[in-house]
Design an enzyme around this catalytic site. Structure first.
Site, PDB file in Angstrom:
ATOM      1  N   SER B  57       2.146 -31.530 -35.296  1.00 39.75           N
ATOM      2  CA  SER B  57       3.338 -30.707 -35.576  1.00 39.75           C
ATOM      3  C   SER B  57       3.145 -29.794 -36.785  1.00 39.75           C
ATOM      4  O   SER B  57       3.605 -28.660 -36.791  1.00 39.75           O
ATOM      5  CB  SER B  57       4.578 -31.585 -35.753  1.00 39.75           C
ATOM      6  N   CYS B  83       6.901 -34.574 -27.967  1.00 39.86           N
ATOM      7  CA  CYS B  83       6.229 -35.148 -29.149  1.00 39.86           C
ATOM      8  C   CYS B  83       6.283 -34.158 -30.331  1.00 39.86           C
ATOM      9  O   CYS B  83       7.334 -33.981 -30.929  1.00 39.86           O
ATOM     10  CB  CYS B  83       4.810 -35.563 -28.789  1.00 39.86           C
ATOM     11  N   ILE B 138       1.996 -41.445 -28.220  1.00 37.39           N
ATOM     12  CA  ILE B 138       0.801 -41.286 -29.059  1.00 37.39           C
ATOM     13  C   ILE B 138       1.215 -40.818 -30.455  1.00 37.39           C
ATOM     14  O   ILE B 138       1.708 -39.721 -30.624  1.00 37.39           O
ATOM     15  CB  ILE B 138      -0.175 -40.271 -28.424  1.00 37.39           C
ATOM     16  N   HIS B 178       4.946 -38.409 -23.580  1.00 37.95           N
ATOM     17  CA  HIS B 178       4.243 -37.321 -22.902  1.00 37.95           C
ATOM     18  C   HIS B 178       4.420 -37.400 -21.391  1.00 37.95           C
ATOM     19  O   HIS B 178       3.543 -37.903 -20.689  1.00 37.95           O
ATOM     20  CB  HIS B 178       2.757 -37.370 -23.260  1.00 37.95           C
ATOM     21  N   GLU B 180       4.014 -35.200 -19.312  1.00 35.66           N
ATOM     22  CA  GLU B 180       2.977 -34.403 -18.630  1.00 35.66           C
ATOM     23  C   GLU B 180       1.830 -35.271 -18.106  1.00 35.66           C
ATOM     24  O   GLU B 180       1.077 -34.852 -17.235  1.00 35.66           O
ATOM     25  CB  GLU B 180       2.441 -33.302 -19.563  1.00 35.66           C
TER      26      GLU B 180
END
Lengths: 303, 200
Positions: B57, B83, B138, B178, B180
Protein backbone atom coordinates in the site's frame (compact mmCIF):
# COMPACT_ATOMS: atom_id res chain seq x y z
CA UNK A 1 -26.94 -28.72 20.58
CA UNK A 2 -25.33 -29.22 17.23
CA UNK A 3 -22.31 -27.11 16.57
CA UNK A 4 -21.10 -26.43 13.08
CA UNK A 5 -17.36 -27.05 13.04
CA UNK A 6 -15.24 -23.94 12.83
CA UNK A 7 -13.75 -23.50 9.37
CA UNK A 8 -10.13 -24.61 9.33
CA UNK A 9 -7.49 -21.93 9.14
CA UNK A 10 -4.52 -23.04 7.09
CA UNK A 11 -1.13 -21.36 7.05
CA UNK A 12 2.05 -21.83 5.04
CA UNK A 13 0.28 -23.11 1.90
CA UNK A 14 1.98 -22.68 -1.45
CA UNK A 15 -0.78 -20.26 -2.48
CA UNK A 16 0.09 -18.01 0.47
CA UNK A 17 3.78 -18.20 -0.36
CA UNK A 18 3.47 -17.53 -4.10
CA UNK A 19 0.72 -15.01 -3.31
CA UNK A 20 3.09 -12.80 -1.31
CA UNK A 21 5.48 -12.94 -4.29
CA UNK A 22 2.58 -11.84 -6.53
CA UNK A 23 1.99 -8.82 -4.29
CA UNK A 24 5.62 -7.75 -4.84
CA UNK A 25 5.29 -7.70 -8.65
CA UNK A 26 6.24 -4.47 -10.36
CA UNK A 27 8.25 -3.55 -7.30
CA UNK A 28 11.81 -3.04 -6.12
CA UNK A 29 13.34 -4.99 -3.22
CA UNK A 30 16.32 -3.23 -1.69
CA UNK A 31 19.30 -4.54 0.31
CA UNK A 32 19.65 -2.60 3.57
CA UNK A 33 22.26 -2.94 6.30
CA UNK A 34 20.76 -0.71 8.99
CA UNK A 35 17.61 1.09 10.13
CA UNK A 36 18.54 4.30 8.33
CA UNK A 37 18.85 2.46 5.02
CA UNK A 38 15.59 0.62 5.62
CA UNK A 39 13.75 3.91 6.12
CA UNK A 40 15.28 5.40 2.97
CA UNK A 41 14.11 2.29 1.06
CA UNK A 42 10.57 2.49 2.45
CA UNK A 43 10.35 6.25 1.75
CA UNK A 44 11.53 5.68 -1.82
CA UNK A 45 8.68 3.19 -2.37
CA UNK A 46 10.45 -0.18 -2.07
CA UNK A 47 7.98 -3.11 -1.83
CA UNK A 48 10.27 -4.94 0.60
CA UNK A 49 13.74 -4.76 2.11
CA UNK A 50 16.44 -7.41 2.39
CA UNK A 51 18.10 -7.13 5.80
CA UNK A 52 21.77 -8.09 5.73
CA UNK A 53 24.99 -7.10 7.46
CA UNK A 54 26.91 -6.17 4.35
CA UNK A 55 25.81 -5.46 0.79
CA UNK A 56 27.27 -7.93 -1.75
CA UNK A 57 30.06 -5.61 -2.96
CA UNK A 58 31.31 -5.35 0.64
CA UNK A 59 31.00 -9.11 1.08
CA UNK A 60 33.27 -9.44 -1.95
CA UNK A 61 35.73 -6.89 -0.54
CA UNK A 62 35.79 -8.52 2.92
CA UNK A 63 36.38 -12.08 1.73
CA UNK A 64 36.05 -14.93 4.24
CA UNK A 65 32.86 -16.88 4.97
CA UNK A 66 29.64 -14.87 4.62
CA UNK A 67 26.79 -16.07 6.88
CA UNK A 68 23.24 -15.23 7.97
CA UNK A 69 22.95 -11.80 9.64
CA UNK A 70 22.76 -11.17 13.38
CA UNK A 71 19.12 -11.62 14.51
CA UNK A 72 19.35 -8.37 16.47
CA UNK A 73 20.08 -6.44 13.28
CA UNK A 74 17.16 -8.13 11.50
CA UNK A 75 14.81 -7.35 14.40
CA UNK A 76 15.90 -3.72 14.34
CA UNK A 77 14.90 -3.44 10.70
CA UNK A 78 11.62 -5.30 11.29
CA UNK A 79 10.65 -2.73 13.91
CA UNK A 80 11.71 0.23 11.74
CA UNK A 81 9.58 -0.44 8.65
CA UNK A 82 6.08 -1.71 7.85
CA UNK A 83 6.89 -3.27 4.46
CA UNK A 84 7.93 -6.95 4.23
CA UNK A 85 11.41 -7.80 5.54
CA UNK A 86 13.43 -10.51 3.83
CA UNK A 87 16.71 -12.07 4.99
CA UNK A 88 19.33 -14.37 3.48
CA UNK A 89 20.49 -17.80 4.58
CA UNK A 90 23.30 -19.88 3.12
CA UNK A 91 22.45 -22.43 0.42
CA UNK A 92 21.52 -25.69 2.13
CA UNK A 93 21.77 -24.21 5.66
CA UNK A 94 18.33 -25.22 6.90
CA UNK A 95 19.10 -24.23 10.49
CA UNK A 96 19.82 -20.64 9.46
CA UNK A 97 16.47 -20.83 7.67
CA UNK A 98 14.79 -22.14 10.84
CA UNK A 99 16.28 -19.21 12.77
CA UNK A 100 15.01 -16.71 10.19
CA UNK A 101 11.58 -18.34 10.30
CA UNK A 102 11.60 -18.07 14.11
CA UNK A 103 12.33 -14.35 13.68
CA UNK A 104 9.19 -14.14 11.49
CA UNK A 105 10.93 -12.70 8.45
CA UNK A 106 8.47 -12.44 5.56
CA UNK A 107 10.63 -14.16 2.92
CA UNK A 108 13.93 -16.07 2.98
CA UNK A 109 16.48 -15.73 0.20
CA UNK A 110 18.52 -18.94 0.00
CA UNK A 111 21.38 -17.03 -1.51
CA UNK A 112 24.61 -17.67 -3.38
CA UNK A 113 25.79 -14.28 -2.08
CA UNK A 114 26.51 -16.06 1.22
CA UNK A 115 29.01 -18.91 1.35
CA UNK A 116 27.18 -22.18 0.59
CA UNK A 117 26.78 -24.62 3.49
CA UNK A 118 25.90 -27.67 1.39
CA UNK A 119 27.34 -28.45 -2.03
CA UNK A 120 24.83 -31.20 -2.76
CA UNK A 121 21.45 -30.16 -1.39
CA UNK A 122 19.42 -27.01 -1.25
CA UNK A 123 16.93 -26.56 1.60
CA UNK A 124 13.67 -28.55 1.36
CA UNK A 125 11.58 -25.44 1.31
CA UNK A 126 8.18 -27.14 1.57
CA UNK A 127 9.04 -27.95 5.21
CA UNK A 128 8.73 -24.25 6.06
CA UNK A 129 5.81 -21.87 6.57
CA UNK A 130 7.87 -18.93 5.35
CA UNK A 131 8.25 -18.54 1.56
CA UNK A 132 11.65 -18.81 -0.15
CA UNK A 133 13.18 -17.04 -3.12
CA UNK A 134 16.14 -18.68 -4.89
CA UNK A 135 18.58 -17.57 -7.58
CA UNK A 136 18.86 -19.27 -10.96
CA UNK A 137 20.93 -18.84 -14.11
CA UNK A 138 18.77 -20.83 -16.48
CA UNK A 139 15.50 -22.75 -16.74
CA UNK A 140 16.88 -26.00 -15.32
CA UNK A 141 18.11 -24.30 -12.15
CA UNK A 142 14.87 -22.38 -11.76
CA UNK A 143 12.77 -25.54 -12.09
CA UNK A 144 14.95 -27.47 -9.60
CA UNK A 145 14.45 -24.70 -7.05
CA UNK A 146 10.70 -24.66 -7.71
CA UNK A 147 10.63 -28.46 -7.22
CA UNK A 148 12.26 -27.95 -3.83
CA UNK A 149 9.46 -25.53 -2.91
CA UNK A 150 10.74 -22.08 -3.91
CA UNK A 151 7.80 -19.66 -4.24
CA UNK A 152 9.77 -17.08 -6.19
CA UNK A 153 12.78 -17.11 -8.50
CA UNK A 154 15.32 -14.40 -9.22
CA UNK A 155 18.23 -14.33 -11.62
CA UNK A 156 21.58 -14.73 -9.94
CA UNK A 157 23.33 -12.11 -12.04
CA UNK A 158 26.67 -11.29 -10.42
CA UNK A 159 25.82 -9.72 -7.07
CA UNK A 160 27.99 -6.80 -6.01
CA UNK A 161 29.47 -6.36 -9.49
CA UNK A 162 27.42 -3.33 -10.52
CA UNK A 163 27.42 -4.99 -13.95
CA UNK A 164 24.08 -5.95 -15.49
CA UNK A 165 25.48 -8.33 -18.11
CA UNK A 166 25.07 -11.53 -16.09
CA UNK A 167 21.48 -10.79 -15.05
CA UNK A 168 20.62 -10.15 -18.72
CA UNK A 169 22.30 -13.43 -19.66
CA UNK A 170 20.22 -15.29 -17.07
CA UNK A 171 16.90 -13.67 -18.06
CA UNK A 172 17.56 -14.57 -21.70
CA UNK A 173 18.68 -18.11 -20.84
CA UNK A 174 15.46 -18.75 -18.87
CA UNK A 175 13.36 -17.44 -21.73
CA UNK A 176 15.27 -19.46 -24.32
CA UNK A 177 14.64 -22.54 -22.18
CA UNK A 178 10.92 -21.83 -22.01
CA UNK A 179 10.71 -21.14 -25.77
CA UNK A 180 12.46 -24.44 -26.44
CA UNK A 181 9.85 -26.32 -24.37
CA UNK A 182 6.93 -24.56 -26.04
CA UNK A 183 8.33 -25.31 -29.51
CA UNK A 184 8.86 -28.97 -28.63
CA UNK A 185 5.24 -29.36 -27.60
CA UNK A 186 4.09 -27.64 -30.80
CA UNK A 187 6.08 -30.24 -32.71
CA UNK A 188 4.54 -32.90 -30.44
CA UNK A 189 8.07 -34.01 -29.54
CA UNK A 190 7.14 -35.43 -26.13
CA UNK A 191 10.16 -37.68 -26.12
CA UNK A 192 12.54 -34.72 -26.14
CA UNK A 193 10.40 -32.97 -23.50
CA UNK A 194 10.77 -36.01 -21.26
CA UNK A 195 14.50 -36.09 -21.91
CA UNK A 196 14.75 -32.43 -20.93
CA UNK A 197 12.78 -33.05 -17.73
CA UNK A 198 15.31 -35.77 -16.85
CA UNK A 199 18.20 -33.48 -17.79
CA UNK A 200 16.76 -30.72 -15.58
CA UNK A 201 16.16 -33.34 -12.84
CA UNK A 202 12.52 -32.26 -12.42
CA UNK A 203 9.17 -33.93 -13.00
CA UNK A 204 7.63 -34.11 -16.47
CA UNK A 205 4.48 -32.52 -14.94
CA UNK A 206 6.46 -29.41 -14.00
CA UNK A 207 7.87 -29.16 -17.53
CA UNK A 208 4.35 -29.44 -18.98
CA UNK A 209 3.14 -26.77 -16.57
CA UNK A 210 5.78 -24.36 -17.89
CA UNK A 211 4.75 -25.16 -21.47
CA UNK A 212 1.09 -24.53 -20.66
CA UNK A 213 1.81 -21.20 -18.94
CA UNK A 214 4.53 -20.11 -21.38
CA UNK A 215 6.44 -18.80 -18.38
CA UNK A 216 7.77 -19.90 -14.99
CA UNK A 217 4.96 -21.01 -12.67
CA UNK A 218 6.19 -18.53 -10.02
CA UNK A 219 7.15 -14.87 -10.00
CA UNK A 220 10.58 -14.17 -11.49
CA UNK A 221 12.63 -11.11 -10.48
CA UNK A 222 15.94 -9.80 -11.78
CA UNK A 223 18.87 -9.57 -9.36
CA UNK A 224 22.61 -9.15 -9.43
CA UNK A 225 24.32 -6.11 -10.91
CA UNK A 226 21.47 -3.60 -11.23
CA UNK A 227 23.04 -0.16 -10.72
CA UNK A 228 20.91 2.39 -12.61
CA UNK A 229 17.24 3.17 -13.31
CA UNK A 230 17.82 2.12 -16.93
CA UNK A 231 19.34 -1.22 -15.80
CA UNK A 232 16.17 -1.93 -13.83
CA UNK A 233 13.88 -0.98 -16.73
CA UNK A 234 15.99 -3.08 -19.11
CA UNK A 235 15.30 -6.17 -16.99
CA UNK A 236 11.59 -5.29 -16.83
CA UNK A 237 11.36 -4.88 -20.60
CA UNK A 238 13.11 -8.24 -20.97
CA UNK A 239 10.16 -9.71 -19.10
CA UNK A 240 10.92 -10.06 -15.37
CA UNK A 241 8.23 -9.28 -12.78
CA UNK A 242 10.31 -6.94 -10.60
CA UNK A 243 13.87 -6.30 -9.40
CA UNK A 244 16.19 -6.72 -6.44
CA UNK A 245 18.80 -4.02 -6.00
CA UNK A 246 21.67 -4.83 -3.69
CA UNK A 247 24.79 -2.71 -3.72
CA UNK A 248 23.40 -0.47 -6.49
CA UNK A 249 21.56 1.88 -4.15
CA UNK A 250 23.67 2.32 -1.07
CA UNK A 251 26.98 2.27 -3.00
CA UNK A 252 25.80 5.12 -5.24
CA UNK A 253 26.67 8.73 -4.46
CA UNK A 254 23.04 9.62 -3.66
CA UNK A 255 21.12 6.61 -2.28
CA UNK A 256 17.84 8.52 -1.69
CA UNK A 257 17.61 9.75 -5.27
CA UNK A 258 18.86 6.49 -6.76
CA UNK A 259 16.34 4.45 -4.74
CA UNK A 260 13.42 6.58 -5.83
CA UNK A 261 14.62 6.74 -9.44
CA UNK A 262 14.80 2.94 -9.64
CA UNK A 263 11.32 2.55 -8.10
CA UNK A 264 9.88 5.01 -10.63
CA UNK A 265 11.68 3.38 -13.56
CA UNK A 266 10.37 -0.07 -12.66
CA UNK A 267 6.78 1.19 -12.35
CA UNK A 268 7.07 2.98 -15.72
CA UNK A 269 9.51 0.59 -17.39
CA UNK A 270 8.01 1.05 -20.86
CA UNK A 271 8.04 4.84 -20.75
CA UNK A 272 11.46 6.12 -21.83
CA UNK A 273 10.57 9.74 -21.05
CA UNK A 274 9.79 8.81 -17.46
CA UNK A 275 13.00 6.77 -17.18
CA UNK A 276 14.90 9.79 -18.53
CA UNK A 277 13.26 12.04 -15.95
CA UNK A 278 13.97 9.58 -13.14
CA UNK A 279 17.61 9.21 -14.24
CA UNK A 280 18.26 12.95 -14.26
CA UNK A 281 20.80 14.18 -11.75
CA UNK A 282 20.80 11.06 -9.57
CA UNK A 283 24.56 11.38 -9.10
CA UNK A 284 27.24 8.77 -9.56
CA UNK A 285 26.14 5.13 -9.85
CA UNK A 286 28.18 2.50 -8.00
CA UNK A 287 31.51 1.94 -9.70
CA UNK A 288 31.04 -1.62 -10.90
CA UNK A 289 33.48 -4.14 -12.28
CA UNK A 290 34.16 -6.14 -15.41
CA UNK A 291 32.97 -9.70 -14.79
CA UNK A 292 36.37 -11.03 -15.94
CA UNK A 293 38.06 -8.99 -13.20
CA UNK A 294 36.04 -10.64 -10.40
CA UNK A 295 37.94 -13.03 -8.13
CA UNK A 296 34.85 -14.99 -7.13
CA UNK A 297 31.93 -15.84 -9.41
CA UNK A 298 28.95 -16.12 -7.05
CA UNK A 299 26.52 -17.31 -9.73
CA UNK A 300 28.15 -20.73 -10.07
CA UNK A 301 27.41 -21.56 -6.42
CA UNK A 302 24.54 -23.98 -5.76
CA UNK A 303 23.27 -24.96 -9.19
CA UNK B 1 -25.69 -3.33 -25.08
CA UNK B 2 -23.39 -0.86 -23.43
CA UNK B 3 -19.81 -1.92 -22.94
CA UNK B 4 -17.75 -1.16 -19.85
CA UNK B 5 -14.28 0.29 -19.64
CA UNK B 6 -12.56 -1.01 -16.52
CA UNK B 7 -9.10 0.14 -15.44
CA UNK B 8 -6.76 -1.92 -13.29
CA UNK B 9 -4.14 0.18 -11.51
CA UNK B 10 -1.00 -1.36 -13.01
CA UNK B 11 1.88 0.40 -11.24
CA UNK B 12 2.56 -2.44 -8.79
CA UNK B 13 0.96 -5.57 -7.34
CA UNK B 14 -1.05 -8.56 -8.59
CA UNK B 15 -2.25 -6.72 -11.68
CA UNK B 16 -2.45 -9.62 -14.16
CA UNK B 17 -4.58 -11.67 -11.73
CA UNK B 18 -7.13 -8.84 -11.55
CA UNK B 19 -7.13 -8.32 -15.31
CA UNK B 20 -7.88 -12.03 -15.79
CA UNK B 21 -10.59 -12.04 -13.10
CA UNK B 22 -12.22 -8.96 -14.64
CA UNK B 23 -12.21 -10.44 -18.15
CA UNK B 24 -13.70 -13.71 -16.86
CA UNK B 25 -16.42 -11.82 -15.00
CA UNK B 26 -17.25 -9.91 -18.19
CA UNK B 27 -17.56 -13.17 -20.10
CA UNK B 28 -19.85 -14.60 -17.41
CA UNK B 29 -22.08 -11.52 -17.56
CA UNK B 30 -21.95 -11.52 -21.36
CA UNK B 31 -21.04 -7.84 -21.47
CA UNK B 32 -18.29 -6.44 -23.66
CA UNK B 33 -15.46 -5.19 -21.47
CA UNK B 34 -12.37 -3.20 -22.26
CA UNK B 35 -9.70 -3.59 -19.60
CA UNK B 36 -7.08 -0.86 -19.37
CA UNK B 37 -3.79 -1.08 -17.46
CA UNK B 38 -3.67 2.26 -15.66
CA UNK B 39 -0.17 3.71 -15.35
CA UNK B 40 -0.61 7.46 -15.89
CA UNK B 41 -3.26 9.98 -14.86
CA UNK B 42 -4.57 10.23 -18.43
CA UNK B 43 -5.51 6.54 -18.39
CA UNK B 44 -8.15 7.32 -15.74
CA UNK B 45 -10.22 9.70 -17.82
CA UNK B 46 -12.37 7.28 -19.78
CA UNK B 47 -13.01 4.73 -17.06
CA UNK B 48 -16.38 3.47 -15.88
CA UNK B 49 -14.67 1.64 -13.05
CA UNK B 50 -11.27 1.18 -11.42
CA UNK B 51 -9.78 -1.80 -9.62
CA UNK B 52 -6.94 -1.26 -7.18
CA UNK B 53 -5.06 -4.56 -6.80
CA UNK B 54 -3.20 -6.11 -3.92
CA UNK B 55 0.37 -4.95 -3.51
CA UNK B 56 2.31 -2.82 -1.08
CA UNK B 57 0.00 0.00 0.00
CA UNK B 58 2.83 2.46 0.76
CA UNK B 59 4.39 1.84 -2.66
CA UNK B 60 1.07 2.15 -4.50
CA UNK B 61 0.26 5.39 -2.73
CA UNK B 62 3.66 6.93 -3.48
CA UNK B 63 3.57 5.95 -7.15
CA UNK B 64 0.03 7.30 -7.56
CA UNK B 65 0.94 10.56 -5.84
CA UNK B 66 4.13 11.03 -7.88
CA UNK B 67 2.01 10.48 -10.98
CA UNK B 68 -0.47 13.13 -9.81
CA UNK B 69 -3.24 10.54 -10.02
CA UNK B 70 -5.04 11.03 -6.70
CA UNK B 71 -7.54 13.66 -7.83
CA UNK B 72 -8.42 11.82 -11.02
CA UNK B 73 -8.74 8.52 -9.15
CA UNK B 74 -11.23 10.16 -6.80
CA UNK B 75 -13.34 11.12 -9.79
CA UNK B 76 -13.83 7.51 -10.91
CA UNK B 77 -17.34 6.62 -9.83
CA UNK B 78 -16.93 2.90 -9.21
CA UNK B 79 -13.87 1.58 -7.40
CA UNK B 80 -13.02 -1.89 -6.10
CA UNK B 81 -9.99 -2.30 -3.84
CA UNK B 82 -8.50 -5.57 -2.57
CA UNK B 83 -6.07 -5.70 0.37
CA UNK B 84 -3.71 -2.75 -0.37
CA UNK B 85 -6.53 -1.36 -2.52
CA UNK B 86 -8.89 -1.44 0.47
CA UNK B 87 -6.34 0.56 2.47
CA UNK B 88 -6.18 3.16 -0.31
CA UNK B 89 -9.98 3.53 -0.26
CA UNK B 90 -10.25 3.99 3.52
CA UNK B 91 -10.83 7.29 5.27
CA UNK B 92 -8.96 6.08 8.36
CA UNK B 93 -5.87 3.86 8.50
CA UNK B 94 -4.28 2.42 11.64
CA UNK B 95 -0.55 1.54 11.71
CA UNK B 96 0.20 3.60 8.66
CA UNK B 97 3.61 5.07 7.92
CA UNK B 98 4.15 8.72 8.85
CA UNK B 99 3.59 10.00 5.31
CA UNK B 100 0.92 7.51 4.25
CA UNK B 101 -2.10 9.08 2.57
CA UNK B 102 -5.19 7.48 1.07
CA UNK B 103 -7.93 8.42 -1.36
CA UNK B 104 -10.22 8.69 1.72
CA UNK B 105 -13.35 7.67 -0.17
CA UNK B 106 -14.92 4.99 2.05
CA UNK B 107 -16.18 5.40 5.58
CA UNK B 108 -14.10 2.57 6.93
CA UNK B 109 -11.27 2.31 9.42
CA UNK B 110 -8.65 -0.14 8.18
CA UNK B 111 -5.86 -1.62 10.29
CA UNK B 112 -2.76 -2.29 8.17
CA UNK B 113 -0.97 -5.66 8.59
CA UNK B 114 -3.45 -6.38 11.37
CA UNK B 115 -2.87 -10.12 11.46
CA UNK B 116 0.91 -9.76 11.63
CA UNK B 117 3.73 -10.76 9.34
CA UNK B 118 3.73 -13.37 6.58
CA UNK B 119 3.83 -16.27 9.07
CA UNK B 120 0.30 -15.20 10.11
CA UNK B 121 -1.03 -15.16 6.54
CA UNK B 122 -3.81 -17.72 6.12
CA UNK B 123 -6.47 -19.32 3.96
CA UNK B 124 -9.93 -20.01 5.30
CA UNK B 125 -13.43 -20.72 4.06
CA UNK B 126 -15.53 -17.68 4.91
CA UNK B 127 -19.19 -16.69 4.70
CA UNK B 128 -20.01 -14.07 2.08
CA UNK B 129 -23.10 -12.58 0.48
CA UNK B 130 -22.33 -14.84 -2.47
CA UNK B 131 -22.03 -18.04 -0.45
CA UNK B 132 -19.06 -19.76 1.14
CA UNK B 133 -15.69 -19.29 -0.47
CA UNK B 134 -12.06 -19.98 0.24
CA UNK B 135 -10.41 -16.67 1.05
CA UNK B 136 -6.68 -15.93 0.89
CA UNK B 137 -5.37 -13.40 3.43
CA UNK B 138 -1.77 -12.24 2.79
CA UNK B 139 -0.33 -9.82 5.37
CA UNK B 140 -3.91 -8.66 5.30
CA UNK B 141 -5.54 -5.59 6.79
CA UNK B 142 -8.64 -5.69 9.00
CA UNK B 143 -11.66 -3.45 8.58
CA UNK B 144 -12.13 -2.31 12.20
CA UNK B 145 -15.20 -0.12 11.81
CA UNK B 146 -17.61 0.77 9.03
CA UNK B 147 -19.88 3.79 8.62
CA UNK B 148 -23.65 3.50 9.07
CA UNK B 149 -24.51 3.42 5.39
CA UNK B 150 -22.10 0.60 4.57
CA UNK B 151 -23.15 -2.95 3.91
CA UNK B 152 -21.02 -5.84 5.11
CA UNK B 153 -20.51 -8.47 2.37
CA UNK B 154 -18.27 -10.98 4.13
CA UNK B 155 -17.03 -11.87 7.57
CA UNK B 156 -14.21 -13.99 8.93
CA UNK B 157 -15.85 -15.10 12.18
CA UNK B 158 -16.88 -11.74 13.63
CA UNK B 159 -14.41 -9.64 11.64
CA UNK B 160 -15.61 -7.63 8.66
CA UNK B 161 -13.51 -8.60 5.63
CA UNK B 162 -15.58 -7.17 2.76
CA UNK B 163 -18.01 -4.25 2.52
CA UNK B 164 -19.59 -1.83 0.06
CA UNK B 165 -20.64 1.80 0.15
CA UNK B 166 -23.04 3.70 -2.07
CA UNK B 167 -22.80 7.43 -1.97
CA UNK B 168 -24.78 9.60 -4.41
CA UNK B 169 -24.09 7.79 -7.67
CA UNK B 170 -20.76 6.46 -6.44
CA UNK B 171 -20.00 2.87 -5.58
CA UNK B 172 -17.07 1.49 -3.61
CA UNK B 173 -16.21 -2.12 -2.75
CA UNK B 174 -13.40 -3.25 -0.45
CA UNK B 175 -12.06 -6.69 0.50
CA UNK B 176 -9.24 -7.55 2.91
CA UNK B 177 -8.59 -10.84 1.12
CA UNK B 178 -7.86 -11.71 -2.52
CA UNK B 179 -10.98 -12.89 -4.37
CA UNK B 180 -9.00 -12.72 -7.62
CA UNK B 181 -7.40 -16.04 -6.59
CA UNK B 182 -10.34 -18.14 -5.57
CA UNK B 183 -13.67 -16.77 -6.81
CA UNK B 184 -15.08 -14.71 -9.61
CA UNK B 185 -18.04 -13.66 -7.46
CA UNK B 186 -16.72 -10.32 -6.24
CA UNK B 187 -15.51 -9.18 -9.66
CA UNK B 188 -18.83 -10.22 -11.21
CA UNK B 189 -20.76 -8.37 -8.51
CA UNK B 190 -18.59 -5.27 -8.93
CA UNK B 191 -19.23 -5.20 -12.68
CA UNK B 192 -22.97 -5.62 -12.06
CA UNK B 193 -23.00 -2.69 -9.66
CA UNK B 194 -20.96 -0.59 -12.10
CA UNK B 195 -23.37 -1.43 -14.87
CA UNK B 196 -26.27 -0.38 -12.62
CA UNK B 197 -24.60 2.96 -11.87
CA UNK B 198 -23.62 3.56 -15.49
CA UNK B 199 -26.81 2.47 -17.26
CA UNK B 200 -29.11 3.39 -14.38
Amino acid sequence: MKKTPAPIVVKGTFKLKSGLADMLKGGVIMDVVNVEHAKIAEDAGAVAVMALERVPSDIRAMGGVARMSDPKMIKGIQSAVTIPVMAKCRIGHFVEAQVLEALAVDFIDESEVLTPADEQFHISKENFTVPFVCGARDLGEALRRISEGAAMIRTKGEAGSGNIVEAVRHIRAMQAGITELVDLLKKKNTKKLQTLAREYRVSYELVLKVVKLGRLPVVNFAAGGIATPADAALCMQLGVDGVFVGSGIFKSSNPKKTARAIVDSVAHFNDAKKIALASEDVGEAMKGQEISALQTRLASRGI
Amino acid sequence: MRSLTVGVLALQGDVSEHIEATKSAGTLLKIPITVISVRIAGDLETLDALIIPGGESTTLQKLCEREGMFQKMKKVKNIFGTCAGAILLAKEVLHKTSDQKTLALMNIEVDRNAYGRQNESFERVIETEFGQMNAVFIRAPKIRTVGKKLKVLARNGTEIVACEERDGGRYYLATCFHPEYTSGAFHKYFLEQTLREVVG
